[in-house]
Design a protein around this motif. Structure first.
Motif, short mmCIF file in Angstrom:
data_model
loop_
_atom_site.label_atom_id
_atom_site.label_comp_id
_atom_site.label_asym_id
_atom_site.label_seq_id
_atom_site.Cartn_x
_atom_site.Cartn_y
_atom_site.Cartn_z
N GLU A 152 -13.71 2.67 -0.95
CA GLU A 152 -12.08 2.79 -0.78
C GLU A 152 -11.30 2.44 -2.11
O GLU A 152 -10.31 3.05 -2.25
CB GLU A 152 -11.69 1.78 0.47
CG GLU A 152 -11.88 2.55 1.82
CD GLU A 152 -11.86 1.57 2.89
OE1 GLU A 152 -12.09 1.85 4.25
OE2 GLU A 152 -11.70 0.40 2.76
N HIS A 182 -10.91 8.18 4.06
CA HIS A 182 -11.01 6.96 3.11
C HIS A 182 -9.46 6.90 2.89
O HIS A 182 -8.97 5.60 2.96
CB HIS A 182 -11.43 7.31 1.76
CG HIS A 182 -13.15 6.77 1.71
ND1 HIS A 182 -13.92 6.01 2.47
CD2 HIS A 182 -14.25 7.48 1.44
CE1 HIS A 182 -15.10 6.09 2.55
NE2 HIS A 182 -15.42 7.09 1.86
N HIS A 185 -7.69 5.23 5.74
CA HIS A 185 -7.94 3.74 5.97
C HIS A 185 -7.19 3.10 4.84
O HIS A 185 -6.91 1.96 5.10
CB HIS A 185 -9.43 3.79 5.55
CG HIS A 185 -10.12 4.14 6.85
ND1 HIS A 185 -11.70 4.54 6.74
CD2 HIS A 185 -9.79 4.48 8.08
CE1 HIS A 185 -12.18 4.82 7.96
NE2 HIS A 185 -11.15 4.94 8.94
N LYS A 188 -3.65 2.44 5.68
CA LYS A 188 -3.38 1.36 6.62
C LYS A 188 -3.74 0.27 6.10
O LYS A 188 -3.18 -0.92 6.52
CB LYS A 188 -4.48 1.99 8.04
CG LYS A 188 -4.12 1.20 9.27
CD LYS A 188 -4.62 2.00 10.43
CE LYS A 188 -3.89 3.25 10.57
NZ LYS A 188 -4.45 4.13 11.70
N LYS A 189 -5.00 -0.01 5.74
CA LYS A 189 -5.24 -1.41 5.05
C LYS A 189 -4.47 -1.96 3.96
O LYS A 189 -4.19 -3.23 3.93
CB LYS A 189 -6.86 -1.39 4.43
CG LYS A 189 -7.90 -1.18 5.36
CD LYS A 189 -9.21 -1.25 4.64
CE LYS A 189 -10.30 -1.35 5.79
NZ LYS A 189 -11.61 -1.53 4.77
#
Lengths: 218, 218
Positions: A152, A182, A185, A188-189
DNA sequence: GGGGATATTATACTTAGGTATTATTGATAG
DNA sequence: CTATCAATAATACCTAAGTATAATATCCCC
């Protein structure tokens, strides 16, 4: 010297190996409403967790066999961004220049008037407040970034370089759909609401190749 | 010390009202390969176009009835980013502190050794080089931005806030297609290869609402 | 050995973004 | 008065990005 860690705002850290100086600074600062947190050595300071309310440090140049100016630079290297006011008994101009260039917010040579110190502290508080916001952002960005997997992180570097998903897929040798996943993600992260958000957050990180896009063809 | 002084960075500006000082500085600097550009007053300096080779200024604190430290601050306000070394005959610590805090790269109190001055200049050159890049970027971003029409500037603010084209259209009361056209013009005029590019360029500008996206719904 | 995180891919669908062409209006400069 | 620019908009088309669902494989920890 043992102190209970204060929970109040306006906490001044005193780092000085002279008991008399400690006492007089402590008296003055308490008399005007500050709380103090006193250390006699750099080791003592470094091994004690600092409360988040700490907003300013008064640092003596002569700390036993440790040079306060050296220590100031060490603090910067360790990422300690607490505003520091240097206090010295026998200062000279080169010393003052070095201190300020190393990031001290002020350099006071004894004897100085109490008002001078209090003004210097007021300035440091101002600086502290101004730095709080960007410090917070940096910390948050760093924390979020730490939750990313290795892959990521790689994809994120490509994204903030301005590469398209397809180009990222080619570069990393994976399929387009994988890049998209990816990417989702990452957003979001990182708690990023938009690509613009992500790019700005990345500015607080130390990611290198920010200019790939400038060299890509067309 | 100076193996080679690049032609692009060989001009030292001297701002001092003392002819003897001018002469001695001039002699020293020319002897090691620098070119000098001498001014006796701030007015003279401000009204003379500065060649791009200028890389450093030697500034006296006492300039007739003008305070060199005041002038240093004025320079910063005018956006003059030339590295400045302050030189003074009668300096003290508060003066040095103020000078460095105002952005001077060094503060020298007479008498000083020639090597000290030359080292200070070498440091300034280093700083100058480091600043050149971001200065260039800022100037370029500003220049490009100046070519945008009023509407395009509005759209750009929305873009770097992370708004979608549809949201921008709603906010400005125009159609989606018009936003897209503005957007295309913006990317071209700003010479941005990607949105990430544009966002980073905008960081060099002074656009306010960078955090709109954090407050949008959803 | 199972659970969880990571990494990968595929299919299918929807939305967003970008481009090209054409066209109208108003303002401004020559 | 005409040319240009800025701003607007419509239609049409294409590409990029995002989402949902499902599946496979690896590795590590308990």
């Amino acid at each position: 010297m043992f102190h209970k860690i204060p929970k109040e705002q306006n906490l001044i850290v005193i780092l000085d190996d002279d008991k008399d100086v400690q006492f007089s600074l402590d008296s003055l600062l308490r008399s005007v409403g500050f709380t103090t947190f006193i250390f006699s050595s750099t080791d003592e300071f470094l091994t004690t967790p600092l409360p988040p309310q700490a907003c300013c440090m008064l640092l003596d140049v002569k700390l036993g066999n440790v040079n306060g100016l050296d220590f100031l630079e060490e603090m910067a290297q360790r990422g300690l961004t607490l505003p520091v006011i240097i206090i010295t008994g026998h200062g000279d101009i080169p010393m003052a220049v070095r201190g300020i260039k190393s990031g001290a917010t002020d350099f006071l040579s004894k004897p100085y008037k109490d008002t001078v110190l209090l003004n210097a502290i007021a300035d440091s508080l101002e600086k502290w407040r101004n730095n709080q916001e960007s410090q917070e952002k940096k910390k948050q960005a760093t924390d979020y970034y730490a939750t990313l997997s290795q892959r990521e992180k790689e994809v994120m570097e490509c994204i903030i370089s301005g590469l398209m998903n397809k180009q990222i897929a080619d570069r990393l040798g994976i399929s387009l759909i994988t890049v998209k996943i990816h990417r989702a993600h990452i957003m979001k992260k990182m708690h990023a609401q938009s690509l613009a958000d992500l790019v700005r957050m990345s500015e607080y990180l130390n990611l290198h190749n920010k200019e790939i896009s400038r060299y890509k063809n067309k």
